[in-house]
Design a protein around this motif. Structure first.
Motif, PDB file in Angstrom:
ATOM      1  N   LEU A  43       6.161  13.191   1.507  1.00 25.64           N
ATOM      2  CA  LEU A  43       7.211  12.485   0.777  1.00 25.64           C
ATOM      3  C   LEU A  43       7.920  11.473   1.670  1.00 25.64           C
ATOM      4  N   LEU A  44       8.272  11.869   2.876  1.00 25.18           N
ATOM      5  CA  LEU A  44       8.939  10.947   3.800  1.00 25.18           C
ATOM      6  C   LEU A  44       8.041   9.766   4.134  1.00 25.18           C
ATOM      7  N   GLY A  45       6.803  10.031   4.473  1.00 27.56           N
ATOM      8  CA  GLY A  45       5.878   8.950   4.793  1.00 27.56           C
ATOM      9  C   GLY A  45       5.625   8.019   3.625  1.00 27.56           C
ATOM     10  N   THR A  46       5.465   8.575   2.439  1.00 32.87           N
ATOM     11  CA  THR A  46       5.221   7.753   1.259  1.00 32.87           C
ATOM     12  C   THR A  46       6.456   6.930   0.907  1.00 32.87           C
ATOM     13  N   ALA A  47       7.636   7.508   1.037  1.00 32.70           N
ATOM     14  CA  ALA A  47       8.867   6.761   0.751  1.00 32.70           C
ATOM     15  C   ALA A  47       9.015   5.574   1.697  1.00 32.70           C
ATOM     16  N   VAL A  48       8.740   5.779   2.966  1.00 36.60           N
ATOM     17  CA  VAL A  48       8.815   4.679   3.929  1.00 36.60           C
ATOM     18  C   VAL A  48       7.724   3.653   3.635  1.00 36.60           C
ATOM     19  N   SER A  49       6.564   4.115   3.249  1.00 35.25           N
ATOM     20  CA  SER A  49       5.469   3.216   2.907  1.00 35.25           C
ATOM     21  C   SER A  49       5.818   2.348   1.697  1.00 35.25           C
ATOM     22  N   ILE A  50       6.423   2.946   0.686  1.00 36.25           N
ATOM     23  CA  ILE A  50       6.857   2.186  -0.488  1.00 36.25           C
ATOM     24  C   ILE A  50       7.923   1.175  -0.088  1.00 36.25           C
ATOM     25  N   LEU A  51       8.860   1.591   0.756  1.00 36.18           N
ATOM     26  CA  LEU A  51       9.898   0.686   1.240  1.00 36.18           C
ATOM     27  C   LEU A  51       9.291  -0.500   1.992  1.00 36.18           C
ATOM     28  N   ASN A  52       8.286  -0.239   2.801  1.00 42.12           N
ATOM     29  CA  ASN A  52       7.639  -1.310   3.549  1.00 42.12           C
ATOM     30  C   ASN A  52       6.899  -2.282   2.637  1.00 42.12           C
ATOM     31  N   VAL A  53       6.242  -1.778   1.609  1.00 45.28           N
ATOM     32  CA  VAL A  53       5.541  -2.664   0.671  1.00 45.28           C
ATOM     33  C   VAL A  53       6.545  -3.499  -0.113  1.00 45.28           C
ATOM     34  N   TRP A  54       7.648  -2.883  -0.519  1.00 46.75           N
ATOM     35  CA  TRP A  54       8.695  -3.633  -1.219  1.00 46.75           C
ATOM     36  C   TRP A  54       9.268  -4.723  -0.314  1.00 46.75           C
ATOM     37  N   SER A  55       9.503  -4.389   0.954  1.00 48.36           N
ATOM     38  CA  SER A  55      10.030  -5.365   1.916  1.00 48.36           C
ATOM     39  C   SER A  55       9.047  -6.518   2.095  1.00 48.36           C
ATOM     40  N   MET A  56       7.778  -6.191   2.219  1.00 49.65           N
ATOM     41  CA  MET A  56       6.758  -7.229   2.378  1.00 49.65           C
ATOM     42  C   MET A  56       6.693  -8.129   1.141  1.00 49.65           C
ATOM     43  N   ASP A 100       6.235  17.902   8.641  1.00 49.47           N
ATOM     44  CA  ASP A 100       5.018  17.988   9.435  1.00 49.47           C
ATOM     45  C   ASP A 100       4.625  16.565   9.833  1.00 49.47           C
ATOM     46  N   LEU A 101       4.546  16.321  11.144  1.00 55.38           N
ATOM     47  CA  LEU A 101       4.303  14.970  11.667  1.00 55.38           C
ATOM     48  C   LEU A 101       2.988  14.383  11.166  1.00 55.38           C
ATOM     49  N   ILE A 102       1.940  15.180  11.138  1.00 52.00           N
ATOM     50  CA  ILE A 102       0.631  14.681  10.680  1.00 52.00           C
ATOM     51  C   ILE A 102       0.726  14.180   9.239  1.00 52.00           C
ATOM     52  N   PHE A 103       1.437  14.914   8.396  1.00 54.30           N
ATOM     53  CA  PHE A 103       1.536  14.517   6.994  1.00 54.30           C
ATOM     54  C   PHE A 103       2.495  13.351   6.792  1.00 54.30           C
ATOM     55  N   VAL A 104       3.440  13.156   7.703  1.00 58.25           N
ATOM     56  CA  VAL A 104       4.263  11.942   7.657  1.00 58.25           C
ATOM     57  C   VAL A 104       3.375  10.726   7.897  1.00 58.25           C
ATOM     58  N   VAL A 105       2.496  10.821   8.885  1.00 63.39           N
ATOM     59  CA  VAL A 105       1.581   9.712   9.179  1.00 63.39           C
ATOM     60  C   VAL A 105       0.629   9.485   8.003  1.00 63.39           C
ATOM     61  N   VAL A 106       0.131  10.553   7.411  1.00 65.22           N
ATOM     62  CA  VAL A 106      -0.727  10.416   6.222  1.00 65.22           C
ATOM     63  C   VAL A 106       0.053   9.750   5.087  1.00 65.22           C
ATOM     64  N   GLY A 107       1.307  10.143   4.911  1.00 62.58           N
ATOM     65  CA  GLY A 107       2.148   9.526   3.885  1.00 62.58           C
ATOM     66  C   GLY A 107       2.388   8.053   4.145  1.00 62.58           C
ATOM     67  N   LEU A 108       2.521   7.670   5.412  1.00 62.79           N
ATOM     68  CA  LEU A 108       2.687   6.259   5.751  1.00 62.79           C
ATOM     69  C   LEU A 108       1.469   5.436   5.329  1.00 62.79           C
ATOM     70  N   LEU A 109       0.318   6.054   5.337  1.00 62.82           N
ATOM     71  CA  LEU A 109      -0.915   5.356   4.949  1.00 62.82           C
ATOM     72  C   LEU A 109      -1.215   5.455   3.454  1.00 62.82           C
ATOM     73  N   MET A 110      -0.423   6.222   2.733  1.00 66.71           N
ATOM     74  CA  MET A 110      -0.715   6.510   1.332  1.00 66.71           C
ATOM     75  C   MET A 110      -0.715   5.244   0.463  1.00 66.71           C
ATOM     76  N   ILE A 111       0.202   4.318   0.680  1.00 67.53           N
ATOM     77  CA  ILE A 111       0.258   3.123  -0.163  1.00 67.53           C
ATOM     78  C   ILE A 111      -0.986   2.263   0.044  1.00 67.53           C
ATOM     79  N   TYR A 112      -1.544   2.289   1.262  1.00 64.28           N
ATOM     80  CA  TYR A 112      -2.773   1.536   1.504  1.00 64.28           C
ATOM     81  C   TYR A 112      -3.961   2.192   0.808  1.00 64.28           C
ATOM     82  N   LEU A 113      -3.956   3.492   0.733  1.00 61.04           N
ATOM     83  CA  LEU A 113      -4.975   4.193  -0.038  1.00 61.04           C
ATOM     84  C   LEU A 113      -4.851   3.847  -1.523  1.00 61.04           C
ATOM     85  N   ILE A 114      -3.621   3.781  -2.003  1.00 62.13           N
ATOM     86  CA  ILE A 114      -3.379   3.383  -3.397  1.00 62.13           C
ATOM     87  C   ILE A 114      -3.916   1.975  -3.628  1.00 62.13           C
ATOM     88  N   MET A 115      -3.672   1.067  -2.690  1.00 66.41           N
ATOM     89  CA  MET A 115      -4.167  -0.311  -2.829  1.00 66.41           C
ATOM     90  C   MET A 115      -5.693  -0.352  -2.862  1.00 66.41           C
TER      91      MET A 115
END
Length: 124
Positions: A43-56, A100-115
């Protein structure tokens, strides 16, 4: 040109929508399973990922507007997006009992997987 812009905006809206759906699934996983650290990390990684895509998206709009007006553009903000991802990792390392740090990193990559998945289905 407007069709390209509307196509771009539609794709962005789809990415955000799918990301929010995924975040809702992670909230449900956190609430109803015993894998709380994993789902909070996702959730944390995905939220940051969504924020980054919105910022971009917002900054690309500014760049496009500057090109139309013929003015100069400062930056695309790569450093700010990198720092938000770093903040998510810092939070996960500071509070390992919640994230869990590993899943934060996975969450950070989640928006790219969605793309990638969206591109695959859009190209078919």
């Amino acid at each position: 040109m407007t069709t390209d812009l509307s196509t771009y905006n539609n794709a962005f809206n789809r990415y955000i929508k799918y990301g929010l759906y995924l975040a809702a699934i992670f909230v449900l996983g956190w609430g109803f399973t015993s894998y709380k650290q994993m789902f909070l990390g996702l959730l944390l990684g995905t939220a940051v990922s969504i924020l980054n895509v919105w910022s971009m998206h917002r900054k690309i709009g500014r760049v496009g507007q500057a090109v139309v007006e013929g003015t100069k553009v400062k930056t695309m903000g790569s450093l700010s997006r990198l720092m938000t991802a770093g903040l998510a990792v810092l939070i996960a390392t500071r509070y390992p009992e919640y994230f869990d740090l590993i899943f934060v990193v996975v969450g950070l990559l989640m928006i790219y997987l969605i793309m990638l998945i969206d591109f695959y289905f859009a190209s078919k």
